[in-house]
Scaffold this motif. Structure first.
Motif, short mmCIF file in Angstrom:
data_model
loop_
_atom_site.label_atom_id
_atom_site.label_comp_id
_atom_site.label_asym_id
_atom_site.label_seq_id
_atom_site.Cartn_x
_atom_site.Cartn_y
_atom_site.Cartn_z
N TYR A 112 1.00 -1.04 0.08
CA TYR A 112 -0.22 0.26 0.06
C TYR A 112 0.77 1.59 -0.05
CZ TYR A 112 -2.96 3.82 1.84
OH TYR A 112 -3.69 4.86 2.16
N LYS A 115 2.77 1.31 -3.22
CA LYS A 115 1.22 2.03 -4.69
C LYS A 115 1.00 3.33 -4.26
CE LYS A 115 -2.84 1.01 -6.49
NZ LYS A 115 -4.40 0.27 -6.11
N ARG A 116 0.69 3.89 -3.31
CA ARG A 116 0.69 5.22 -2.79
C ARG A 116 1.81 6.23 -3.33
NH1 ARG A 116 0.63 7.49 2.91
NH2 ARG A 116 2.47 7.08 2.52
N ALA A 118 4.09 5.74 -6.29
CA ALA A 118 3.61 5.36 -7.59
C ALA A 118 1.92 5.85 -8.01
CB ALA A 118 3.82 4.43 -8.24
N GLU A 119 1.58 6.39 -6.82
CA GLU A 119 0.43 6.83 -7.86
C GLU A 119 0.53 8.16 -7.38
OE1 GLU A 119 -3.00 5.21 -5.87
OE2 GLU A 119 -3.31 3.63 -7.13
N LEU A 122 3.21 9.54 -10.32
CA LEU A 122 1.99 9.85 -11.50
C LEU A 122 1.18 10.71 -12.16
CD1 LEU A 122 1.29 6.07 -12.29
CD2 LEU A 122 2.77 6.77 -13.33
N ALA A 123 0.77 11.49 -11.24
CA ALA A 123 -0.47 12.39 -10.60
C ALA A 123 0.67 13.92 -10.42
CB ALA A 123 -1.14 12.45 -9.44
#
Length: 146
Positions: A112, A115-116, A118-119, A122-123
């Motif tokens: 998690y 992933k947080r 990575a997201e 990308l944002a």
């Protein structure tokens, strides 16, 4: 010639301790990550000093972006955070993700955390593109003096 924000990859490298180019936002990202790392082990007295330093770096980033980035189109959509706020969260998430490798947390928690990061990275890349193409604007939260 338009000024570009550093790529997400360069920002993540800076948050991990490697500043590849002499860019003020990369240096600020490195310093923010260092402050978040120090914050994780600081006592309550040191937290105030660390957070004041973070606020100053966020302010410096926002002043730089206000000065250097192209003006958005009049109909550009508003983003919810300043670039300084986003870079501060990237630094925090990067520090958390690297700390998750050393902690005894569960695999699910570690996944998690990464992933947080990575997201958000990308944002950030999407935001940088939108600011470069003048299709997004950021809040004008710059106070004259801290």
């Amino acid at each position: 010639m338009p000024t570009h924000l550093p790529s997400k990859d360069l920002l993540l490298e800076a948050c991990s301790g490697s500043v590849a180019l002499p860019h003020p936002l990369l240096r600020a990202a490195y310093e923010l990550a260092s402050l978040h790392e120090a914050r994780s082990i600081a006592d309550s007295d040191a937290l105030v000093e660390i957070d004041c330093a973070r606020v100053q770096l966020i302010h410096d980033i926002d002043c730089w972006t206000a000065q250097e980035l192209p003006r958005p189109y009049a109909a550009a959509a508003m983003h919810t955070e300043t670039v300084g706020m986003v870079i501060d969260r990237l630094a925090q998430f990067s520090t958390d993700a690297h700390a998750a490798l050393d902690n005894s947390g569960t695999e699910c928690q570690s996944h998690y955390t990464w992933k947080r990061l990575a997201e958000l990275s990308l944002a950030y890349a999407d935001l940088a593109h939108d600011l470069d193409t003048r299709t997004r604007r950021i809040p004008d939260c710059i106070a004259p003096h801290l």
